[in-house]
Scaffold this motif. Structure first.
Motif, mmCIF file in Angstrom:
data_model
loop_
_atom_site.group_PDB
_atom_site.id
_atom_site.type_symbol
_atom_site.label_atom_id
_atom_site.label_comp_id
_atom_site.label_asym_id
_atom_site.label_seq_id
_atom_site.Cartn_x
_atom_site.Cartn_y
_atom_site.Cartn_z
ATOM 1 N N VAL A 116 13.588 -35.807 -41.407
ATOM 2 C CA VAL A 116 14.053 -34.656 -40.631
ATOM 3 C C VAL A 116 13.998 -35.018 -39.160
ATOM 4 C CG1 VAL A 116 13.844 -32.185 -40.271
ATOM 5 C CG2 VAL A 116 12.982 -33.193 -42.397
ATOM 6 N N ILE A 117 15.170 -34.974 -38.534
ATOM 7 C CA ILE A 117 15.270 -35.349 -37.118
ATOM 8 C C ILE A 117 15.851 -34.177 -36.331
ATOM 9 C CG2 ILE A 117 15.544 -37.819 -37.602
ATOM 10 C CD1 ILE A 117 18.586 -37.401 -37.330
ATOM 11 N N ARG A 118 15.788 -34.275 -35.013
ATOM 12 C CA ARG A 118 16.498 -33.283 -34.208
ATOM 13 C C ARG A 118 17.985 -33.517 -34.378
ATOM 14 N NH1 ARG A 118 11.907 -34.322 -31.138
ATOM 15 N NH2 ARG A 118 12.856 -36.148 -30.203
ATOM 16 N N LYS A 119 18.741 -32.416 -34.564
ATOM 17 C CA LYS A 119 20.194 -32.517 -34.771
ATOM 18 C C LYS A 119 20.781 -33.428 -33.707
ATOM 19 C CE LYS A 119 24.373 -29.690 -34.859
ATOM 20 N NZ LYS A 119 25.030 -30.479 -33.836
ATOM 21 N N ALA A 120 21.502 -34.439 -34.169
ATOM 22 C CA ALA A 120 21.813 -35.514 -33.248
ATOM 23 C C ALA A 120 22.852 -36.436 -33.822
ATOM 24 C CB ALA A 120 20.545 -36.311 -32.976
ATOM 25 N N HIS A 121 23.466 -37.209 -32.957
ATOM 26 C CA HIS A 121 24.197 -38.388 -33.394
ATOM 27 C C HIS A 121 23.272 -39.565 -33.118
ATOM 28 C CE1 HIS A 121 27.774 -36.025 -33.809
ATOM 29 N NE2 HIS A 121 27.533 -35.518 -32.623
ATOM 30 N N GLY A 122 22.977 -40.355 -34.105
ATOM 31 C CA GLY A 122 22.140 -41.541 -33.904
ATOM 32 C C GLY A 122 20.673 -41.224 -33.720
#
Lengths: 246, 246
Positions: B236-242
């Motif tokens: 789970v990451i912060r909404k992002a590209h890359g």
């Protein structure tokens, strides 16, 4: 005392309801049909879990003693006497007979909870009468089972469970689980519009689309029949001692 | 476009959500904790389906790079760095680190829907931000997944799903399934009393009883954090590209 509601098929397992009074609900249309048939004088309803099982069960009886009913995807089964339109199950066709019935969702729920303390069958048509039957259990937990639609939550069964949960809690002071409270809140919010809710809900709209609007309207009528079907040895009879109507 | 809600664990199977945007909700407390941790600068959250799996995953990292968190039945796991109280996951403890977390219900739901079009993580704390992220999908169906409690329906996740379903339907004109409409009606009825509902619901009352009332109150706060966690390759990451925050 605690009131719980199985909102989705399989949410409450039969083994977890073994000490409870279970009320099975399939408003569109299995339990509405069963209640109507028993109110029309049919002797007993034998639920089958499949069309094949219904035919096998029928082979054990004289042809004049039973009526074979059922549906798949809302439409009658070829070769069966009746479909799953409650109003087909009226006096002359069913009086004094056994009904062997296979429906998509409701009959499975009826046969599943065999280990419960007692099992009743409810819909809007007999809501008051079911309440009256439940009132006799002073010390029991209640599990209201929504049959749902193809394994999913459905609005119509939840509203009926909400009606029963609301009244039971008012009369007994029983606690409600989250699921029972959700059903109760939904019923309280929409209780003046039950017919509209049944016409617009997923399965209600489907039935309207294939020509069963009158069925949906009929199933939304509240407490017009006084019969309380009880499941006994995998058969549904009028609530009784020894199988006779009270 | 259609909005559906899985009210009970397993009600909507992952394979049936493969073309949808999935939003996973576990208000008390897994998704509230994950949202808080990512808002506090943690690098990524790695959900584990069991305590054993969490420990095995941790063994793959340098001790200074991760924080190990988790709970069973609401209480922290012995030997872990943190429990499942969102407010433990604040800046100094988690900034720049990976969090490996095992919780009872929420992490299972996060790992289950891997085949979905995109998977976001929501709770009341980041509701507006999740809405903003969903708004970008003009042509998608949405499945809002309530993590529930021990396999059962729970009120707190349903109210949060109801908030999202109500707003999504208003903004997009999408149709709602019976389950989505039920969640929406419940939210609309109780939206002025979310904190009260969280304190009285089955799991909220349990958490209050074991000393976590402040957690429950914190989790009822609405749209105070702007992070939108996105599930990517089981992390789970912060909404992002890359992988960078937008």
């Amino acid at each position: 005392m605690r009131i719980d509601v199985s909102l989705v098929p399989g949410e409450i397992l039969a083994k977890d309801a073994s000490r409870s009074v279970v009320v099975v609900i399939d408003v569109l249309r299995a339990t509405s049909t069963i209640v109507t048939a028993l109110a029309s004088g049919c002797e007993e309803v034998i639920p089958a879990e499949s069309i094949e099982e219904a035919i096998a069960l029928a082979n054990g009886y004289k042809r004049s003693d039973y009526v074979l009913g059922g549906e798949r995807r809302g439409v009658p089964v070829e070769g069966f006497d009746l479909g799953n339109s409650p109003q087909e199950y009226d006096g002359p066709r069913v009086a004094g007979k056994k009904i062997i019935i296979a429906t998509t969702n409701g009959t499975n729920a009826i046969t599943e909870y065999g280990v419960a303390r007692d099992i009743f069958v409810a819909c809007f048509l007999n809501a008051d009468a079911v309440m009256e039957a439940c009132r006799a259990y002073k010390d029991s937990d209640f599990v209201l089972v929504c049959s749902g639609q193809d394994g999913r939550f459905c609005m119509e069964d939840t509203l009926c469970a909400g009606l029963l949960a609301t009244r039971l809690a008012e009369e007994t002071g029983a606690e409600m689980s989250d699921a029972a409270r959700a059903a109760s809140l939904l019923y309280q919010q929409r209780k003046e519009s039950i017919e509209d809710e049944l016409l617009r809900c997923d399965h209600g709209a489907y039935l309207v689309g294939i020509g069963y609007e009158q069925d949906v309207r009929y199933c939304s009528r509240q407490s017009v029949l006084s019969v309380v079907p009880k499941v006994y040895d995998r058969r549904v009879i009028r609530k009784a001692h020894g199988g006779k109507e009270e």
